[in-house]
Design an enzyme around this catalytic site. Structure first.
Site, short mmCIF file in Angstrom:
data_model
loop_
_atom_site.label_atom_id
_atom_site.label_comp_id
_atom_site.label_asym_id
_atom_site.label_seq_id
_atom_site.Cartn_x
_atom_site.Cartn_y
_atom_site.Cartn_z
N GLY A 221 0.82 -1.20 0.00
CA GLY A 221 0.00 0.00 0.00
C GLY A 221 0.85 1.26 0.00
O GLY A 221 1.79 1.40 -0.80
N ASP A 252 -5.23 -3.76 -8.76
CA ASP A 252 -5.36 -4.12 -10.17
C ASP A 252 -4.62 -3.13 -11.06
O ASP A 252 -4.00 -3.52 -12.06
CB ASP A 252 -6.83 -4.20 -10.57
CG ASP A 252 -7.59 -5.27 -9.81
OD1 ASP A 252 -6.97 -6.29 -9.44
OD2 ASP A 252 -8.80 -5.11 -9.59
#
Length: 302
Positions: A221, A252
């Site tokens: 992240g 994605d």
């Protein structure tokens, strides 16, 4: 070169509840739960891993070939892909089911209640990879269980290098099945939670898993990512987003960039750096397929 992207196509329905779930759900009454939430804000997005990855790869200048299934309501998604000049010849429409759908409700504290209907995705194994697709690279992303198992084996048999991206589908498989994916794959990508589960179920740590493939990436992240190659770890720095609007589809978007970099023959750390850059753009836009590039991928330097 083309990239064959095996995974789901789905409609995401996003609803916002202006209160807090905790104030509406009484813990002592869970055995007779009966609640209703007023959701003044509702948004419907095109989603699903295959669609989101294809969008990212196309935006970067690649040639995505999504391989997926949609239902009787899938005409709008097919039209969407065609409007983006994404090849849909390997997207099969089934007349006896609905397209996969995720219904996500978020409260003021960013707690979420999600209902997911797999629909046509459960029949994704009707699509078969035989090597005639003209793809130089592939990815097995979250999809129907049978489809993920069969497509991995078919990629291997066809001699097409591929990324194993189990995502939220990882809990469907036991350790033996996950090891089979690893043995067939060329690269692996997981987030930190999935990485821990993969290690737990296979009995191998990240260093050992990376010895079985060309490379393994763990996305972290806002903290960037770890690139593992032959047992050695490289940290790839994050890219700070201009603002955090919507994380849906960030993983994605990152994977589309990974495929683009691999197609170009880049090093895995450079591919990961591009993924971090694209992910930062995605998180600043609503929906998984609405962001745009602010740089030229051809001149990208990590």
């Amino acid at each position: 070169m083309s990239a064959l992207i095996c995974g789901s196509l789905a409609f995401d329905t996003i609803m916002s509840f202006e209160g807090k779930f905790a104030n509406q759900i009484l813990p002592e009454q869970l055995h007779i739960l009966n609640v209703s939430f007023l959701v003044p804000s509702l948004r419907r997005d095109f989603g699903g891993c295959a669609g989101n990855i294809a969008y990212s790869l196309k935006l970067l200048g690649g040639k995505p070939l999504p391989m997926a299934t949609v239902g009787e309501d899938g005409a709008a998604y097919l039209a969407r892909l065609k409007s983006l000049d994404i090849d849909t010849r390997f997207v099969k429409q089934l007349d006896d089911s609905y397209t996969a759908q995720a219904m996500i409700m978020t409260d003021k504290d960013n707690n979420q209640i999600t209902a997911f209907h797999p629909g046509a995705m459960a029949e994704a194994h009707v699509n078969v990879i035989d090597g005639s697709e003209g793809a130089a690279i592939g990815i097995v992303s979250p999809d129907g269980r049978d489809a993920m198992i069969q497509h991995a084996a078919q990629f291997k048999a066809a001699g097409i290098p591929f990324v194993f991206d189990p995502g939220q589908g990882l809990p469907m498989f036991n350790g033996e099945e996950l090891l089979a994916f690893v043995e067939q794959a060329t690269w692996i990508t997981v987030n930190d939670y999935e990485g821990k589960m993969l290690c737990d179920r296979t009995g191998l740590d990240l260093a050992a898993l990376s010895m079985k493939v060309k490379g393994l990436v763990v996305t972290l992240g806002e903290q960037g990512c770890e690139v593992w190659e032959q047992g050695s770890k490289t940290l790839v720095a994050p890219v700070k987003a201009k603002e955090v609007v919507d994380p849906t589809g960030c993983g994605d978007a990152w994977r589309g960039a990974l495929l683009y970099g691999l197609e170009q023959g880049w090093s895995l750390p450079k591919c990961a750096a591009l993924g971090n850059r694209v992910g930062a753009l995605k998180v600043a836009a609503k929906g998984p397929q609405n962001y745009v590039l602010d740089f030229d991928p051809a001149t990208f330097e990590a």
